[in-house]
Design a protein around this motif. Sequence first.
Motif, mmCIF file in Angstrom:
data_model
loop_
_atom_site.group_PDB
_atom_site.id
_atom_site.type_symbol
_atom_site.label_atom_id
_atom_site.label_comp_id
_atom_site.label_asym_id
_atom_site.label_seq_id
_atom_site.Cartn_x
_atom_site.Cartn_y
_atom_site.Cartn_z
ATOM 1 N N THR A 54 24.166 89.975 16.498
ATOM 2 C CA THR A 54 23.985 89.052 15.390
ATOM 3 C C THR A 54 22.673 88.322 15.611
ATOM 4 N N ASN A 75 28.569 91.133 20.164
ATOM 5 C CA ASN A 75 29.976 91.510 20.300
ATOM 6 C C ASN A 75 30.007 92.630 21.327
ATOM 7 N N ARG A 112 24.150 90.698 10.957
ATOM 8 C CA ARG A 112 24.807 91.485 12.013
ATOM 9 C C ARG A 112 24.355 92.943 11.927
ATOM 10 N N TYR A 113 24.043 93.510 13.095
ATOM 11 C CA TYR A 113 23.639 94.907 13.195
ATOM 12 C C TYR A 113 24.612 95.620 14.134
ATOM 13 N N ASP A 114 25.336 96.593 13.611
ATOM 14 C CA ASP A 114 26.251 97.365 14.439
ATOM 15 C C ASP A 114 25.469 98.328 15.317
ATOM 16 N N ALA A 152 27.730 95.119 18.700
ATOM 17 C CA ALA A 152 26.982 94.608 17.547
ATOM 18 C C ALA A 152 26.124 93.436 17.995
#
Length: 81
Positions: A27, A12, A33-35, A25
């Motif tokens: 995925t 993202n 998902r990792y911000d 982020a």
Amino acid sequence: MDNTQKVYVAVNEDRLIDGTILPRAITWEDGVRYDIDCVLGCQRAASFKGGGTGIRYEVRIGERVTYLWLEENRWFVERRG
């Protein structure tokens, strides 16, 4: 022997009016998902471990600092095997 692999991931991102791209982020391939907490730097660079070249973003995810590459229009990270 280094078993690092290039892994394409979904990212993202925000695209600013001046053309700057900011990843927000990642995925991972398993859907987790990792911000991204902070973009620490950005420069054109090669991925010597995974292969390829592009814009390398140094990002902080939680306590970990890692690299994320934008190669043409695809994002990838290096995964150790």
